[in-house]
Design a protein around this motif. Structure first.
Motif, PDB file in Angstrom:
ATOM      1  N   GLN A 178      84.381  23.789  34.330  1.00  0.00           N
ATOM      2  CA  GLN A 178      83.118  24.519  34.219  1.00  0.00           C
ATOM      3  C   GLN A 178      82.073  23.808  35.072  1.00  0.00           C
ATOM      4  O   GLN A 178      81.997  22.569  35.077  1.00  0.00           O
ATOM      5  N   VAL A 179      81.289  24.597  35.785  1.00  0.00           N
ATOM      6  CA  VAL A 179      80.269  24.040  36.674  1.00  0.00           C
ATOM      7  C   VAL A 179      78.916  24.649  36.339  1.00  0.00           C
ATOM      8  O   VAL A 179      78.787  25.879  36.230  1.00  0.00           O
ATOM      9  N   LEU A 180      77.924  23.801  36.157  1.00  0.00           N
ATOM     10  CA  LEU A 180      76.548  24.236  35.960  1.00  0.00           C
ATOM     11  C   LEU A 180      75.662  23.377  36.849  1.00  0.00           C
ATOM     12  O   LEU A 180      75.528  22.172  36.609  1.00  0.00           O
ATOM     13  N   ASP A 181      75.090  23.987  37.868  1.00  0.00           N
ATOM     14  CA  ASP A 181      74.333  23.256  38.878  1.00  0.00           C
ATOM     15  C   ASP A 181      75.227  22.155  39.471  1.00  0.00           C
ATOM     16  O   ASP A 181      76.222  22.466  40.082  1.00  0.00           O
ATOM     17  N   ASN A 182      74.892  20.911  39.237  1.00  0.00           N
ATOM     18  CA  ASN A 182      75.694  19.806  39.779  1.00  0.00           C
ATOM     19  C   ASN A 182      76.467  19.057  38.692  1.00  0.00           C
ATOM     20  O   ASN A 182      76.903  17.930  38.889  1.00  0.00           O
ATOM     21  N   HIS A 183      76.632  19.717  37.546  1.00  0.00           N
ATOM     22  CA  HIS A 183      77.330  19.110  36.412  1.00  0.00           C
ATOM     23  C   HIS A 183      78.699  19.752  36.221  1.00  0.00           C
ATOM     24  O   HIS A 183      78.837  20.977  36.245  1.00  0.00           O
ATOM     25  N   VAL A 184      79.717  18.913  36.030  1.00  0.00           N
ATOM     26  CA  VAL A 184      81.087  19.383  35.815  1.00  0.00           C
ATOM     27  C   VAL A 184      81.525  19.042  34.398  1.00  0.00           C
ATOM     28  O   VAL A 184      81.292  17.924  33.919  1.00  0.00           O
ATOM     29  N   THR A 185      82.178  19.994  33.742  1.00  0.00           N
ATOM     30  CA  THR A 185      82.792  19.758  32.443  1.00  0.00           C
ATOM     31  C   THR A 185      84.278  20.072  32.547  1.00  0.00           C
ATOM     32  O   THR A 185      84.660  21.147  33.018  1.00  0.00           O
ATOM     33  N   LEU A 186      85.110  19.103  32.130  1.00  0.00           N
ATOM     34  CA  LEU A 186      86.554  19.289  32.125  1.00  0.00           C
ATOM     35  C   LEU A 186      87.030  19.467  30.690  1.00  0.00           C
ATOM     36  O   LEU A 186      86.700  18.661  29.809  1.00  0.00           O
ATOM     37  N   THR A 187      87.802  20.517  30.440  1.00  0.00           N
ATOM     38  CA  THR A 187      88.382  20.749  29.121  1.00  0.00           C
ATOM     39  C   THR A 187      89.860  21.115  29.283  1.00  0.00           C
ATOM     40  O   THR A 187      90.310  21.480  30.368  1.00  0.00           O
ATOM     41  N   GLY A 188      90.587  21.018  28.195  1.00  0.00           N
ATOM     42  CA  GLY A 188      92.013  21.301  28.223  1.00  0.00           C
ATOM     43  C   GLY A 188      92.805  20.144  27.663  1.00  0.00           C
ATOM     44  O   GLY A 188      92.240  19.248  27.017  1.00  0.00           O
ATOM     45  N   MET A 189      94.105  20.140  27.924  1.00  0.00           N
ATOM     46  CA  MET A 189      94.983  19.100  27.387  1.00  0.00           C
ATOM     47  C   MET A 189      95.791  18.448  28.491  1.00  0.00           C
ATOM     48  O   MET A 189      96.233  19.099  29.437  1.00  0.00           O
TER      49      MET A 189
END
Length: 218
Positions: free
Chosen positions: A175-186
């Motif tokens: 997931q990307v919001l502006d310059n921030h990345v979020t990693l989810t999953g296994m």
């Protein structure tokens, strides 16, 4: 799932084969995928190597690390000497913007603060000082802020992850919001979790990240 005894043995073997470590220095206890490390070492780099060795073992879901760094009296440095050593070490690395980083040393613990353009600069600033005599630990609080303000593309992050052999078949959501990345999953190991974050940081435009990947050993 591995038994506690098998996981303990596997971690002990991983530590045994690390270049800097003597297995007798490190105590290992495993319970339900959580590995606790104890003991005394004579350098901060050995402390890090023990932690990384444990993370690399399949079945390790988390590491609780309580290893203490103790120096021989002849190797003890005061905080001013350590701070000077940090600045001298950076002087040999052109890619570290030392003028952008503030250094604080308290009882041998080094705290880094400031703002740089690339995560590689942040990591190199720490990497170059972990072997310095007298350093008991490092808190790397440097933040990333690129001057180019490039738009961060989700596809670029996904491509970086899919190019890695250990991650290309994992269901990692970006997931990307502006310059921030979020990693989810296994993922299957702490190594894969750390590797995913390291690679994602290499995508142009990443300033901050939340690594919410869950380790689930199968």
């Amino acid at each position: 799932m591995k038994t506690n005894e098998q996981l303990q043995k596997d971690v002990q073997n991983a530590i045994k084969w690390e270049r800097l470590l003597n297995a007798a220095e490190i105590g290992v206890v495993a319970k339900d995928g959580i590995v606790s490390l104890t003991g005394v070492v004579d350098s901060y780099s050995k402390k890090l190597e023990a932690e990384n060795a444990a993370k690399s073992v399949a079945g390790v879901l988390a590491v609780a690390e309580s290893i203490e760094v103790k120096f021989e009296s002849s190797y003890i440095k005061n905080d001013a000497e350590i701070a000077k050593g940090v600045l001298n070490a950076w002087g040999w690395h052109w890619d570290i913007p030392a003028d952008k980083i503030k250094v604080k040393v308290e009882n041998g613990w080094v705290t880094l603060e400031g703002e740089v353009q690339w995560n590689s600069q942040k990591q190199e600033a720490k990497k170059t000082i972990v072997n310095l005599m007298g350093v008991r630990g490092v808190s790397n609080n440097i933040t990333i802020k690129s001057e180019t303000h490039d738009k961060l593309e989700k596809q670029a992050v996904e491509q970086v992850l899919s190019n890695n052999w250990s991650l290309n078949n994992k269901n990692i959501k970006v997931q990307v919001l502006d310059n921030h990345v979020t990693l989810t999953g296994m993922v299957d190991s702490l190594y894969q979790k750390d590797e995913a974050a390291r690679l994602a940081w290499n995508a142009p435009g990443v300033w901050t990240m939340d690594n919410n990947l869950v380790v689930q050993y199968r």
